[in-house]
Design a protein around this motif. Sequence first.
Motif, PDB file in Angstrom:
ATOM      1  N   PHE A  11      14.113 -48.020-161.898  1.00  0.00           N
ATOM      2  CA  PHE A  11      13.063 -48.267-162.889  1.00  0.00           C
ATOM      3  C   PHE A  11      11.674 -48.423-162.271  1.00  0.00           C
ATOM      4  CE2 PHE A  11      16.801 -49.746-165.354  1.00  0.00           C
ATOM      5  CZ  PHE A  11      16.635 -48.940-166.464  1.00  0.00           C
ATOM      6  N   GLU A  12      11.574 -49.185-161.214  1.00  0.00           N
ATOM      7  CA  GLU A  12      10.254 -49.483-160.657  1.00  0.00           C
ATOM      8  C   GLU A  12       9.703 -48.331-159.822  1.00  0.00           C
ATOM      9  OE1 GLU A  12       8.443 -52.238-161.320  1.00  0.00           O
ATOM     10  OE2 GLU A  12      10.039 -52.933-162.668  1.00  0.00           O
ATOM     11  N   CYS A  14      11.061 -45.004-159.631  1.00  0.00           N
ATOM     12  CA  CYS A  14      11.223 -43.644-160.166  1.00  0.00           C
ATOM     13  C   CYS A  14      10.636 -43.439-161.563  1.00  0.00           C
ATOM     14  CB  CYS A  14      12.700 -43.258-160.175  1.00  0.00           C
ATOM     15  SG  CYS A  14      13.379 -43.046-158.514  1.00  0.00           S
ATOM     16  N   SER A  15      10.280 -44.515-162.257  1.00  0.00           N
ATOM     17  CA  SER A  15       9.665 -44.405-163.593  1.00  0.00           C
ATOM     18  C   SER A  15      10.379 -43.364-164.458  1.00  0.00           C
ATOM     19  CB  SER A  15       8.185 -44.040-163.453  1.00  0.00           C
ATOM     20  OG  SER A  15       7.509 -44.983-162.663  1.00  0.00           O
ATOM     21  N   LYS A  17      12.318 -41.154-167.389  1.00  0.00           N
ATOM     22  CA  LYS A  17      12.051 -40.834-168.794  1.00  0.00           C
ATOM     23  C   LYS A  17      13.333 -40.281-169.426  1.00  0.00           C
ATOM     24  CE  LYS A  17       7.337 -39.424-167.594  1.00  0.00           C
ATOM     25  NZ  LYS A  17       7.568 -39.507-166.122  1.00  0.00           N
ATOM     26  N   ARG A 113      10.949 -37.488-158.231  1.00  0.00           N
ATOM     27  CA  ARG A 113      10.851 -38.764-157.516  1.00  0.00           C
ATOM     28  C   ARG A 113      12.148 -39.060-156.782  1.00  0.00           C
ATOM     29  NH1 ARG A 113      10.098 -37.688-162.546  1.00  0.00           N
ATOM     30  NH2 ARG A 113      10.734 -39.660-163.491  1.00  0.00           N
TER      31      ARG A 113
END
Length: 208
Positions: A11-12, A14-15, A17, A113
């Motif tokens: 989550f932090e 690789c952000s 979607k 990422r």
Amino acid sequence: MPGLSAYVGFFELCSPKKGESVYISTAAGGVGQLVGQFAKLLGCYVVGSAGSQEKVELLKNKFGFDEAFNYKEEADLDAALKRYFPEGIDIYFENVGGKMLDAVLLNMKSCGRIAACGMSSQYNLEQHEGIHNLMNLILKQVRMEGFLVSSYYHLYPKFLETVLPHIKQGKITYVEDIVEGLENAPAALVGLFSGHNVGKRVIVVSRE
């Protein structure tokens, strides 16, 4: 530790979607199994690799991965990744390094990422393997970042806030590999480096 590592890396760093493609190496380990479940809850397409057919079945049937494969049975890792990711990989959760990372770099999408959590294939080597496809980081504008979970302990409350509701609802499950007896600890530790564990390996010193 494994849960927070999975949370931070996915989550932090690789952000992610909804709808993105996610690949996780050594996905049946303590961290990888959670990354895959986080990704599925977000609505991603998730593929994991592991070192045995038993682990492959675990990834698909217990943890809900879309696909999984035994990397030991793949003569060509690049071809294997192209089979599961014909349009490329958005997010790679790195646990292996070496030849696996080299193959992944060929298959990343533009602006993908990579969260580097570990590189198990390079541990205890006198000479580390070289990576030949790093040019793809530039050509594809891929962001790769390594991390140590000890730098993110301040996010533990946020991690619990995110994960606990899913655990209570039965949407996240977890497998531990329990070894009984302190006398078996050395062999259990060595087994980690040959992929004998399924999930986080835990030594039970005493049941009393």
